[in-house]
Design a protein around this motif. Sequence first.
Motif, short mmCIF file in Angstrom:
data_model
loop_
_atom_site.label_atom_id
_atom_site.label_comp_id
_atom_site.label_asym_id
_atom_site.label_seq_id
_atom_site.Cartn_x
_atom_site.Cartn_y
_atom_site.Cartn_z
N GLU A 6 43.93 39.05 33.67
CA GLU A 6 42.27 39.04 34.11
C GLU A 6 41.48 39.05 33.34
O GLU A 6 41.53 39.05 32.06
N SER A 7 40.02 38.96 33.14
CA SER A 7 38.91 38.78 32.16
C SER A 7 37.53 39.18 33.38
O SER A 7 37.50 39.35 34.55
N GLY A 8 36.59 40.22 32.86
CA GLY A 8 35.65 40.30 33.63
C GLY A 8 34.97 41.81 33.37
O GLY A 8 33.81 42.08 33.89
N GLY A 9 35.98 42.13 32.90
CA GLY A 9 35.66 44.06 33.16
C GLY A 9 34.54 43.94 31.71
O GLY A 9 34.71 43.66 31.12
N GLY A 10 34.63 46.02 31.35
CA GLY A 10 33.97 45.98 31.07
C GLY A 10 32.53 47.15 31.13
O GLY A 10 32.87 47.78 31.97
N LEU A 11 31.81 47.40 30.89
CA LEU A 11 30.77 49.03 30.62
C LEU A 11 29.02 47.79 31.23
O LEU A 11 29.02 47.47 30.80
N VAL A 12 29.13 49.39 32.59
CA VAL A 12 28.29 48.88 33.07
C VAL A 12 27.70 50.21 34.07
O VAL A 12 28.71 51.56 34.45
N GLN A 13 26.89 50.31 34.06
CA GLN A 13 26.05 51.21 34.42
C GLN A 13 25.95 51.00 35.89
O GLN A 13 26.18 50.19 36.83
N ALA A 14 25.98 52.55 36.53
CA ALA A 14 25.78 52.99 37.95
C ALA A 14 25.30 52.24 38.84
O ALA A 14 24.05 52.17 37.80
N THR A 91 35.52 53.38 38.07
CA THR A 91 36.58 53.64 36.57
C THR A 91 37.73 53.00 36.60
O THR A 91 38.48 53.59 36.97
N ALA A 92 38.52 52.02 35.88
CA ALA A 92 39.79 51.61 36.29
C ALA A 92 40.41 50.82 36.03
O ALA A 92 39.19 50.22 34.73
N VAL A 93 40.83 50.47 34.78
CA VAL A 93 42.12 49.60 34.75
C VAL A 93 41.78 48.19 36.20
O VAL A 93 42.94 49.23 36.92
N TYR A 94 42.31 47.75 36.37
CA TYR A 94 41.88 46.63 37.35
C TYR A 94 42.92 45.48 37.16
O TYR A 94 43.05 44.18 36.14
N TYR A 95 43.50 45.38 38.27
CA TYR A 95 44.66 44.60 38.20
C TYR A 95 44.62 43.75 39.19
O TYR A 95 44.59 43.70 40.01
N ALA A 110 53.65 48.02 45.61
CA ALA A 110 55.58 47.91 45.30
C ALA A 110 55.86 45.66 46.04
O ALA A 110 56.91 45.56 45.80
N GLU A 111 55.04 45.22 46.94
CA GLU A 111 55.33 44.37 47.03
C GLU A 111 54.95 43.40 46.42
O GLU A 111 55.57 42.58 46.32
N TYR A 112 54.40 43.54 45.36
CA TYR A 112 54.53 42.11 44.35
C TYR A 112 54.71 41.56 43.94
O TYR A 112 56.22 42.87 42.88
N ASP A 113 54.94 40.57 43.62
CA ASP A 113 56.12 39.67 42.36
C ASP A 113 55.21 39.82 40.80
O ASP A 113 56.18 40.03 40.15
N TYR A 114 54.26 39.64 40.86
CA TYR A 114 54.05 39.64 39.34
C TYR A 114 52.54 40.22 39.50
O TYR A 114 51.81 40.23 40.04
N TRP A 115 52.30 41.14 37.87
CA TRP A 115 51.54 41.46 37.18
C TRP A 115 50.66 40.70 36.44
O TRP A 115 50.94 40.34 35.47
N GLY A 116 48.75 41.13 36.31
CA GLY A 116 48.81 40.69 35.49
C GLY A 116 48.52 41.87 34.05
O GLY A 116 48.97 43.04 34.57
N GLN A 117 47.79 41.94 33.17
CA GLN A 117 48.25 42.86 32.53
C GLN A 117 46.71 43.89 32.45
O GLN A 117 46.72 44.57 31.83
N GLY A 118 45.31 43.75 33.19
CA GLY A 118 45.11 44.31 33.53
C GLY A 118 44.33 44.28 32.70
O GLY A 118 43.45 43.78 31.34
N SER A 119 42.37 44.83 33.18
CA SER A 119 41.24 44.61 32.92
C SER A 119 40.63 45.95 32.76
O SER A 119 40.20 46.34 33.95
N GLN A 120 39.97 46.71 31.96
CA GLN A 120 39.34 47.68 32.06
C GLN A 120 37.59 47.66 32.98
O GLN A 120 36.97 46.72 32.29
N VAL A 121 37.63 48.68 33.44
CA VAL A 121 36.15 48.30 33.97
C VAL A 121 36.00 50.46 34.21
O VAL A 121 36.19 50.69 34.00
N THR A 122 34.52 50.15 33.30
CA THR A 122 33.88 51.35 32.71
C THR A 122 32.90 51.79 33.38
O THR A 122 31.15 50.40 33.28
#
Length: 125
Positions: A6-14, A91-95, A110-122
């Motif tokens: 994953e990419s593209g996360g970060g800090l953004v204003q409401a 605000t969360a870690v998005y996977y 629980a159905e999903y086979d593969y997961w990314g490491q996550g990207s923080q969105v604040t």
Amino acid sequence: QVQLVESGGGLVQAGGSLRLSCAASGYTFSRYVMGWFRQALGKEREFVAFISQRGSIIDYGDSVKGRFTISRDNAKNMVYLRMNSLKAEDTAVYYCAADSSCGRRCSLAAEYDYWGQGSQVTVSS
């Protein structure tokens, strides 16, 4: 070796927008349902959206309907999540996640086979 990055996360204003990207490799991307989930601190993982193999079936969690848009590009092995009108509660870690056969249960982590490491969105209020 399967990888979801994953990419593209970060800090953004409401009220602002972000676009998350997920690059997939190591498996036949076009044969898998792709999903986005998120996990806020101290909370359980929450379904955000999924898109079927060819993009013909899409669904969203109730909290993001009308604000988020999921899409995919099978030629590039990419899945995206466009997030508009962001709120502090987003605000969360998005996977991103991949599943070969979730059927009617594609909103269940629980159905999903593969997961990314996550990207923080604040989202700051």
